[in-house]
Design an enzyme around this catalytic site. Sequence first.
Site, PDB file in Angstrom:
ATOM      1  N   GLY A 130       0.850  -1.180   0.000  1.00  0.00           N
ATOM      2  CA  GLY A 130       0.000   0.000   0.000  1.00  0.00           C
ATOM      3  C   GLY A 130       0.888   1.233   0.000  1.00  0.00           C
ATOM      4  N   SER A 147       6.070  -5.291  -0.700  1.00  0.00           N
ATOM      5  CA  SER A 147       5.942  -3.874  -1.047  1.00  0.00           C
ATOM      6  C   SER A 147       6.169  -2.984   0.179  1.00  0.00           C
ATOM      7  CB  SER A 147       4.583  -3.630  -1.702  1.00  0.00           C
ATOM      8  OG  SER A 147       4.512  -2.357  -2.288  1.00  0.00           O
ATOM      9  N   ALA A 148       5.162  -2.236   0.618  1.00  0.00           N
ATOM     10  CA  ALA A 148       5.324  -1.376   1.794  1.00  0.00           C
ATOM     11  C   ALA A 148       5.719  -2.188   3.016  1.00  0.00           C
ATOM     12  CB  ALA A 148       4.028  -0.614   2.072  1.00  0.00           C
ATOM     13  N   HIS A 191       9.983  -2.770  -6.008  1.00  0.00           N
ATOM     14  CA  HIS A 191       9.446  -2.509  -7.359  1.00  0.00           C
ATOM     15  C   HIS A 191      10.496  -1.809  -8.217  1.00  0.00           C
ATOM     16  CE1 HIS A 191       5.551  -3.473  -5.586  1.00  0.00           C
ATOM     17  NE2 HIS A 191       5.625  -2.434  -4.797  1.00  0.00           N
ATOM     18  N   GLU A 249      10.853  -6.845  -9.391  1.00  0.00           N
ATOM     19  CA  GLU A 249       9.626  -7.605  -9.223  1.00  0.00           C
ATOM     20  C   GLU A 249       9.874  -9.109  -9.341  1.00  0.00           C
ATOM     21  OE1 GLU A 249       8.139  -5.428  -7.825  1.00  0.00           O
ATOM     22  OE2 GLU A 249       6.295  -5.037  -8.953  1.00  0.00           O
TER      23      GLU A 249
END
Length: 235
Positions: free
Chosen positions: A90, A122-123, A159, A194
């Site tokens: 997020g 991710s986050a 990313h 990724e």
Amino acid sequence: MKNCIIASTSTVHGGDYLEYILPELVPHFENCKTLLFIPYARPSGISHDEYTEKVRSAFAKINIAVKGIHEFENPTEAIENAEGIFTGGGNTFLLVSQLYKNKAMTVLAETVKKGTPYLGTSAGSNICGLTMQTTNDMPIIYPPSFQTLGLIPFNLNVHYIDADSQSTHMGETRETRIKEFHQFNTLPVLGLREGSWLEVKDEKITLKGNLAASLFRQNQIPEELESGSDLSFIK
């Protein structure tokens, strides 16, 4: 003893949520019947309940139940008592703000460092570094500190994408942004592409997945590190 999987993303192109990494999660969470999910990074468009349900559906494929941290009255106790922990993606600014607001940042770091298996995407991976200062996210909220979990002795840029030599876009590349960070900071930064992840077993850090990662150090040429590399030397 730290036991972490720190992944660049939750979803790779053409696959379902967490599908590409589920085979790794079976042994990683082998002693977990229930997983604690931290949905704090999701800013809008989906509620904590909806986000948790998405995670619940993915982990049902490997027979692990999921409960969201927001379902507990006391977030810090939920972390301390968790069999395993997953922090999803997020906005990193929002995630860090919420962890501090709920007095959970320090407890989360201490719990994972004691051996509770952890997954970040991710986050949820950004916060595994020393600070969140190399996130790609917009500062939609101002956290009380940029300091994060410190599970690894460097920062991440998840990313991570390489500059496209055929593109007419004139904006800054990820490499340029990281070099800007290094104008004022000395922390190493790992560009995690990724489909790649870090496996952390105590102090040993191994790059996994099909792609290389880019290591950036202040005033040095970026170094490409192949999948399977031991990254424990990065400090």
